[in-house]
Scaffold this motif. Structure first.
Motif, short mmCIF file in Angstrom:
data_model
loop_
_atom_site.label_atom_id
_atom_site.label_comp_id
_atom_site.label_asym_id
_atom_site.label_seq_id
_atom_site.Cartn_x
_atom_site.Cartn_y
_atom_site.Cartn_z
N LEU A 1 0.82 -1.21 0.00
CA LEU A 1 0.00 0.00 0.00
C LEU A 1 0.85 1.26 0.00
CD1 LEU A 1 -2.85 -0.77 2.59
CD2 LEU A 1 -3.11 -0.45 0.12
N ALA A 2 0.33 2.28 -0.66
CA ALA A 2 0.85 3.64 -0.54
C ALA A 2 -0.31 4.54 -0.11
CB ALA A 2 1.41 4.13 -1.87
N PHE A 3 0.00 5.59 0.62
CA PHE A 3 -1.02 6.58 0.95
C PHE A 3 -0.46 7.97 0.69
CE2 PHE A 3 1.25 6.09 4.99
CZ PHE A 3 1.40 7.39 5.44
N ALA A 4 -1.36 8.89 0.34
CA ALA A 4 -0.98 10.28 0.09
C ALA A 4 -2.09 11.17 0.62
CB ALA A 4 -0.75 10.52 -1.40
N HIS A 5 -1.75 12.05 1.54
CA HIS A 5 -2.71 12.94 2.17
C HIS A 5 -2.35 14.38 1.83
CE1 HIS A 5 -4.71 14.50 6.13
NE2 HIS A 5 -5.52 14.60 5.09
N ALA A 6 -3.15 15.01 1.00
CA ALA A 6 -2.92 16.40 0.60
C ALA A 6 -3.68 17.33 1.54
CB ALA A 6 -3.36 16.62 -0.84
N ARG A 7 -2.96 18.29 2.11
CA ARG A 7 -3.56 19.22 3.08
C ARG A 7 -3.26 20.65 2.67
NH1 ARG A 7 -1.74 17.19 9.01
NH2 ARG A 7 -2.65 19.23 9.46
N PRO A 8 -4.26 21.53 2.73
CA PRO A 8 -3.99 22.94 2.43
C PRO A 8 -3.14 23.56 3.53
CG PRO A 8 -6.24 22.66 3.22
CD PRO A 8 -5.68 21.29 3.04
N ILE A 9 -2.23 24.45 3.15
CA ILE A 9 -1.39 25.15 4.12
C ILE A 9 -1.34 26.62 3.75
CG2 ILE A 9 0.02 23.12 4.62
CD1 ILE A 9 2.21 24.34 2.86
N ASP A 10 -0.98 27.44 4.73
CA ASP A 10 -0.86 28.88 4.51
C ASP A 10 0.58 29.35 4.46
OD1 ASP A 10 -3.70 29.36 4.51
OD2 ASP A 10 -3.68 29.16 6.69
N ASP A 11 1.47 28.61 5.16
CA ASP A 11 2.86 29.04 5.28
C ASP A 11 3.77 27.84 5.06
OD1 ASP A 11 5.36 30.03 6.01
OD2 ASP A 11 4.55 31.26 7.64
N LEU A 12 4.66 27.95 4.08
CA LEU A 12 5.59 26.86 3.79
C LEU A 12 6.53 26.57 4.95
CD1 LEU A 12 6.67 27.87 0.17
CD2 LEU A 12 5.30 25.89 0.77
N ARG A 13 6.73 27.56 5.81
CA ARG A 13 7.74 27.42 6.85
C ARG A 13 7.19 26.84 8.15
NH1 ARG A 13 9.03 33.67 6.63
NH2 ARG A 13 6.74 33.53 6.62
N GLN A 14 5.89 26.61 8.22
CA GLN A 14 5.29 26.16 9.48
C GLN A 14 4.55 24.83 9.29
OE1 GLN A 14 2.78 29.27 11.01
NE2 GLN A 14 4.47 30.67 11.40
N GLY A 15 4.52 24.07 10.38
CA GLY A 15 3.67 22.88 10.43
C GLY A 15 4.28 21.59 9.95
N LEU A 16 5.53 21.61 9.50
CA LEU A 16 6.14 20.39 8.95
C LEU A 16 6.14 19.26 9.97
CD1 LEU A 16 7.74 19.39 6.33
CD2 LEU A 16 9.78 19.78 7.72
N GLY A 17 6.67 19.53 11.15
CA GLY A 17 6.74 18.51 12.18
C GLY A 17 5.37 18.06 12.65
N ASP A 18 4.44 19.00 12.78
CA ASP A 18 3.09 18.65 13.22
C ASP A 18 2.41 17.72 12.22
OD1 ASP A 18 3.35 20.18 15.49
OD2 ASP A 18 2.34 21.93 14.64
N ARG A 19 2.61 17.96 10.93
CA ARG A 19 1.99 17.10 9.92
C ARG A 19 2.59 15.69 9.97
NH1 ARG A 19 2.22 22.04 7.12
NH2 ARG A 19 4.22 21.48 6.15
N TYR A 20 3.90 15.62 10.17
CA TYR A 20 4.54 14.31 10.32
C TYR A 20 3.96 13.57 11.53
CZ TYR A 20 8.38 14.24 6.89
OH TYR A 20 9.13 14.15 5.74
N ASP A 21 3.87 14.28 12.65
CA ASP A 21 3.36 13.65 13.87
C ASP A 21 1.92 13.19 13.70
OD1 ASP A 21 5.79 14.09 15.11
OD2 ASP A 21 5.14 15.92 16.12
N ASP A 22 1.10 14.03 13.05
CA ASP A 22 -0.30 13.67 12.83
C ASP A 22 -0.42 12.39 11.99
OD1 ASP A 22 -1.10 15.87 14.25
OD2 ASP A 22 -1.65 17.08 12.50
N ALA A 23 0.36 12.33 10.91
CA ALA A 23 0.29 11.17 10.03
C ALA A 23 0.77 9.91 10.73
CB ALA A 23 1.11 11.42 8.77
N THR A 24 1.86 10.03 11.48
CA THR A 24 2.39 8.88 12.20
C THR A 24 1.37 8.34 13.20
OG1 THR A 24 4.65 9.74 11.97
CG2 THR A 24 4.28 8.05 13.65
#
Length: 232
Positions: A85-108
């Motif tokens: 299996l592969a999965f891909a979750h596309a999420r809208p964002i407002d700032d390229l510099r924010q939220g990277l770690g939070d998105r990783y944690d959410d997906a994990t």
């Protein structure tokens, strides 16, 4: 949430469908999710392409019936058997510099919860000399999940691999691939949902992942053909 189902007819169409999904999320600000079984292939990362043994690694994959392809995110080579299996979750964002770690944690956490519902007690991390080593992985008697992320203006794509019941086949093809790349790899470090006590059916695992990511959101189901039609 837009829920995209199915595998496109060709590897090129598959890649284009996921790219189109990300583009649409950036444009319409609506999240989208795709969980599917890619064609049999070994997908190399950018670092692999810079190694002296890259062409030999591609030949090793091809010799074992795995088409070599390249991807724009993630680290080292990963293998798909046709039931992986592969999965891909596309999420809208407002700032390229924010939220990277939070998105990783959410997906994990989301994938971990989905697997727990299937009877698999997966924990964060990976064994030594695992395939595509990275900071965001899940293991249960071997690495069975790896997660990567791509960010562009307006949207982020958190994607990953989930090994369902093909750990031996994946270990067998990646062993010579990693050897020619000069990267440490232990084929016994590959785990799977089935070997950890979960179902061996990709469909059951896919539905669990979909339900975990979508949650209580309203879902609109689309076929992959509604996104793109590309000739290989």
């Amino acid at each position: 949430m837009k829920l995209v189902r199915g595998r496109a007819a060709t590897r090129a169409a598959d890649r284009a469908a996921t790219a189109a999904m990300l583009d649409r999320t950036a444009e319409n600000r609506q999240p989208a999710l795709r969980v599917w079984t890619p064609h049999q292939q070994v997908t190399f990362g950018r670092r692999d392409a810079n190694e002296d043994g890259y062409e030999a690694a591609r030949a090793a994959a091809r010799k074992r019936g795995f088409t070599p392809t390249e991807r724009s995110v993630g680290g080292r080579a990963v293998a798909y058997t046709g039931t992986t299996l592969a999965f891909a979750h596309a999420r809208p964002i407002d700032d390229l510099r924010q939220g990277l770690g939070d998105r990783y944690d959410d997906a994990t956490t989301t994938v971990q919860q989905a697997l727990a519902g299937l009877g698999v007690d997966a924990t964060a991390g990976e064994p030594p000399e695992a395939f595509c080593p990275g900071s965001y992985s899940l293991q249960a008697d071997g690495k069975l999940v790896g997660i990567a992320q791509r960010v562009r203006s307006g949207a982020a794509l958190v994607s990953g691999i989930v090994i369902v019941d093909d750990c031996t086949a994946i270990g067998d093809v990646l062993d010579p691939v990693y050897d020619t790349l000069g990267v440490p790899f232990d084929p016994h470090s590959v785990g799977s949902v089935a070997s950890a006590g979960g179902p061996a059916e990709p469909g059951a695992v896919a539905r669990a992942l979909e339900n975990a990511f979508v949650g209580d959101e309203t879902r609109t189901v689309l076929s992959v053909g509604e996104f793109v039609d590309v000739e290989d």
